[in-house]
Write a protein that holds these residues in place. Sequence first.
Motif, PDB file in Angstrom:
ATOM      1  N   ASP A  57     -13.429 -15.950   9.862  1.00  0.00           N
ATOM      2  CA  ASP A  57     -13.971 -17.267   9.557  1.00  0.00           C
ATOM      3  C   ASP A  57     -15.112 -17.196   8.572  1.00  0.00           C
ATOM      4  N   GLU A  60     -15.628 -15.795   2.724  1.00  0.00           N
ATOM      5  CA  GLU A  60     -15.641 -16.775   1.651  1.00  0.00           C
ATOM      6  C   GLU A  60     -14.286 -16.820   0.985  1.00  0.00           C
ATOM      7  N   ARG A 106     -11.262 -24.863  -6.628  1.00  0.00           N
ATOM      8  CA  ARG A 106     -11.156 -25.879  -5.588  1.00  0.00           C
ATOM      9  C   ARG A 106     -10.052 -26.859  -5.930  1.00  0.00           C
ATOM     10  N   ASN A 110      -6.759 -27.649  -3.863  1.00  0.00           N
ATOM     11  CA  ASN A 110      -6.359 -28.999  -3.458  1.00  0.00           C
ATOM     12  C   ASN A 110      -4.929 -29.284  -3.866  1.00  0.00           C
ATOM     13  N   CYS A 117       2.181 -30.048   1.308  1.00  0.00           N
ATOM     14  CA  CYS A 117       2.506 -31.226   2.098  1.00  0.00           C
ATOM     15  C   CYS A 117       3.917 -31.693   1.841  1.00  0.00           C
TER      16      CYS A 117
ATOM     17  N   LYS B 334      -0.927 -38.177   0.045  1.00  0.00           N
ATOM     18  CA  LYS B 334      -0.765 -36.734   0.168  1.00  0.00           C
ATOM     19  C   LYS B 334      -1.043 -36.253   1.580  1.00  0.00           C
ATOM     20  N   ASP B 335      -0.431 -36.943   2.494  1.00  0.00           N
ATOM     21  CA  ASP B 335      -0.691 -36.550   3.866  1.00  0.00           C
ATOM     22  C   ASP B 335       0.538 -35.959   4.535  1.00  0.00           C
ATOM     23  N   LYS B 400      -9.875 -37.862  -2.539  1.00  0.00           N
ATOM     24  CA  LYS B 400      -9.801 -36.598  -1.830  1.00  0.00           C
ATOM     25  C   LYS B 400     -10.570 -35.519  -2.572  1.00  0.00           C
ATOM     26  N   SER B 401     -10.806 -35.763  -3.819  1.00  0.00           N
ATOM     27  CA  SER B 401     -11.384 -34.669  -4.586  1.00  0.00           C
ATOM     28  C   SER B 401     -12.747 -34.247  -4.099  1.00  0.00           C
ATOM     29  N   SER B 403     -13.610 -33.918  -1.212  1.00  0.00           N
ATOM     30  CA  SER B 403     -13.484 -33.082  -0.029  1.00  0.00           C
ATOM     31  C   SER B 403     -13.116 -31.682  -0.454  1.00  0.00           C
ATOM     32  N   PRO B 405     -11.476 -27.993  -0.279  1.00  0.00           N
ATOM     33  CA  PRO B 405     -10.116 -27.540  -0.002  1.00  0.00           C
ATOM     34  C   PRO B 405     -10.005 -26.914   1.366  1.00  0.00           C
ATOM     35  N   LEU B 407      -8.605 -26.158   4.841  1.00  0.00           N
ATOM     36  CA  LEU B 407      -7.267 -26.138   5.367  1.00  0.00           C
ATOM     37  C   LEU B 407      -7.248 -26.596   6.807  1.00  0.00           C
ATOM     38  N   TRP B 411      -8.534 -32.458   7.290  1.00  0.00           N
ATOM     39  CA  TRP B 411      -8.528 -33.049   5.957  1.00  0.00           C
ATOM     40  C   TRP B 411      -7.441 -34.075   5.747  1.00  0.00           C
ATOM     41  N   SER B 501     -15.695 -21.936  14.345  1.00  0.00           N
ATOM     42  CA  SER B 501     -15.617 -21.177  13.110  1.00  0.00           C
ATOM     43  C   SER B 501     -15.274 -22.076  11.958  1.00  0.00           C
ATOM     44  N   ARG B 505     -16.846 -22.275   8.179  1.00  0.00           N
ATOM     45  CA  ARG B 505     -16.067 -22.089   6.979  1.00  0.00           C
ATOM     46  C   ARG B 505     -16.231 -23.261   6.049  1.00  0.00           C
ATOM     47  N   SER B 508     -19.158 -23.130   4.010  1.00  0.00           N
ATOM     48  CA  SER B 508     -19.171 -22.156   2.942  1.00  0.00           C
ATOM     49  C   SER B 508     -18.448 -22.674   1.722  1.00  0.00           C
ATOM     50  N   HIS B 509     -17.907 -23.855   1.848  1.00  0.00           N
ATOM     51  CA  HIS B 509     -17.178 -24.398   0.712  1.00  0.00           C
ATOM     52  C   HIS B 509     -18.088 -25.214  -0.150  1.00  0.00           C
ATOM     53  N   SER B 510     -17.464 -26.132  -0.771  1.00  0.00           N
ATOM     54  CA  SER B 510     -18.241 -26.917  -1.729  1.00  0.00           C
ATOM     55  C   SER B 510     -19.408 -27.603  -1.069  1.00  0.00           C
TER      56      SER B 510
END
Lengths: 145, 769
Positions: A57, A60, A106, A110, A117, B334-335, B400-401, B403, B405, B407, B411, B501, B505, B508-510
């Motif tokens: 987890d 990075e 990113r 996305n 999906c 996009k779901d 969505k942008s 947000s 990425p 997983l 989301w 966790s 995570r 640690s992203h955007s």
Amino acid sequence: MERIALLSPVCSPRLQNYPLYIRSVPTENELKFHYTVHTSLDVVDEKISAMGKALVDQRELYLGLLYPTEDYKVYGYVTNSKVKFVMVVDSSNTALRDNEIRSMFRKLHNSYTDIMCNPFYNPGDCIHSRAFDNMVTSMMMQYVK
Amino acid sequence: MEGLTLSEAEQRYYCDLFSYCDTESTKKVASNGRVLELFRAAQLPADVVMQIMELCGATRLGYFGRSQFYIALKLVAVAQSGLPLRVESLNTVKDLPLPRFVVSKNEQESRHTASYASDADNPASYSGVIPPPPGRVQAKKGSVSHDAVQQRTSTDQESTSPVVSPQQSPPTSPHTWRKHNRHPSGGNNERPLAGPGPFWAPFSEAQPGSSAAGDPIWSGHSPPPHQENWVSFADTPPTSTLLAMHPASVQDQTTVRTVASATTANEIRRQSSSYDDPWKITDEQRQYYVNQFKTIQPDLNGFIPGSAAKEFFTKSKLPILELSHIWELSDFDKDGALTLDEFCAAFHLVVARKNGYDLPEKLPESLMPKLIDLEDSAEVGDQAGEVGYSSSPAEAPPSKSPSMPSLNQTWPELNQSSEDTAIVHPVPIRMTPSKIHMQEMELKRTGSDHTNPTSPLLVKPADLSEENKISSSVKFVPGNTVADGYSSSDSYTSDPEQIGSTVTRQRSHSGTSPDNTAPPPPPPRPHPSHSRSSSLDMNRSFTVTPGQQQAGVVAYPPAVPPRPQPSQGTGPHVHRPVDAEGLIAHTSTSPQQIPEQPNFADFSQFEAFAASGVNEEEEDEIETHPDVLQAEKPSDSASSLRAAKTEGRVEDKAATSVPNNTGKGTTPLAPPPKPIRRRLKSEDELRPEVEEHTQKTGVIAAVLASQPSIPRSVGKDKKAIQASIRRNKETNTVLARLNSELQQQLKDVLEERISLEVQLEQLRPFSHL
């Protein structure tokens, strides 16, 4: 010059990384980029395994600059499902900063999840999505002038 | 000239063309003018045309007889297929596509042909047709009786169209539009359109993927140019349409000449209908789609999951690639699931595709969710021009942008709530800095451990805070507010580690978090001045009132554990790992125990003591302490040291000396570490305890000294020996207990070490960046 490659490791039988999507702008020297991408996979794997001792987890997703050569820099990014994104940019393109690379990854991520999906997309297939292509093209055009 | 064998389709086609060229109704000779026009329309290079004419013998004859004409047409087909022109090829080439003729009289047409030529590279032409690009476009102008054709088309299409399940109401509007577009742009352009009519029927047999079809591609050029791009479809003509067209076109052949008024009427009609959005879903279509939706998902407000939709649309027998593209277009948010609107859009696209329309690059406006049935003639023009995402409505993927990425499962929900376009401001990522900080602090603490072994103030709090980190204890050592400060911030980050966790995570992203809670305020900045677990903070800790015990760091959503503030009233007692504390304190006390041990053996002192009789008094005083401390040891609750002491004193004063004696034997050895183990708040407390400690050593010495004094009296030898044995056993047990405690301490230290190593490993990759 910039090149984006999406590689996915196949967890089982073959245990090899094969590209799901490779795109290059401009399109010359493609073979050289292919080679670069493949060699950078080793670095990616090394980075993944190095962090693997800790909890997954905390790993990075953005791997950062994998290694620079005299001509170009290679950046890596790996998703939680071990799909690797490798980006090769020209070293002369100094305008590209780390944050921009991160945002590009990113966006790639996305778009990749968007593809996932799609129920008609089988994971592991090569990516033919037009939306993905458009995104990649626009991104490369935007950042690589 | 050898005999020319033509297929039935070719036969008919050529016949029609000949009739077209037969302006003088001679039935024998095609007028040169028309023929030349036709050949020009074939868009072949001039020399090829010359070659054809030569080959067919027309140059020889000077005119185009029927046979020559047919040969010429066949050669045109050959040339258009890219095959070399040979006489032999006339009969040998099988499955030759029919020659295509472009009538480029109209400016629009020529423009449109150009656009078609460019679109010929459009990989979206799934029909599988491989026509040479120039010859691809065919402006089939034509028949006047549009309406009649329409109706027949629609009805026929219903019955024969192999589309998804029983399709009662196929999209009539696109066909309406289509027919309208077959407008005659000139009198002489009508004929060719009739031509394709006859051969559509045979095409119906080989419909799916039939590349041999000389595709009657209808140009949408007449409507405003905006429709050009996505209108360029390579038709795999629907069966019924063809069948319907055939009889219609036969009629058309006769009526084609009476064009003028009908043309204008058609043009008007065409123009009016062309502004209708071809992708618009009519009401009956929508009703049909809704019914289909209900069969899969009874709740109209619900979703159709991706797998169910996949099965459903796979039944339409479109290629997976096309279905994939349709999905991409129609799944707006996009779901991975389709709402009613999305489903209708997808269905509409499938139907359109089945009927030969090329899929648009972008979802047409009318098919966008919540915009269906929107009459938007102005926006229709935007369809072709817009690129990328710029034209998407606000609720499109740009929401969505922001947000990251992630997983995580959260989301998709984020995307579905398309109203939530609020950009969550980035949560400051504290993982790295705080981790480094933690490491820093721990290093410093371990350093302080080594450097100040005899300073209980420094060591004990440091030990505690280390151990707290290690054991993930929720409570904090009050002795060190510095540690608290850090611990709180670190716990803020470490709690997510423990708790979720995913949260970690995400951070640690955007930086945007899908947490619906308000972004927590950043943890307090660690004060560099307090990085050392120095005794400076001890003073701060004293000033904190006990009332603050629960306040802690309430602001943080991840419940930072209440910071039990140190106070003079409440000792360092403990929190849960009191034994651990004590054990860790053993490290600090071990140096102190060392000086004790020699005292054990120093019986001479005890002899002196024994001789004096001061023992009793001191023992009394001292006993209280050991007993107090012994009482404290089992007490895990946060009882104050002083309270226990006072209680112990009160209790012990009433105790008899005998039990105290025995108690003395046991307790002196264990308690000596106790006063040191206790988190001393003030040096004042320490001093008396140190004094007690020294007194204890004296007690121990006294106890041990009593042993050698016993054998002096002969009469008590046995008893004394037994007593000494008993005492030795007791000391054994005490020592054994000490040993176990030390072992525990060692284990804890090893754990610390391991955790430090782990952290080092974690931080090592950062050195690469």
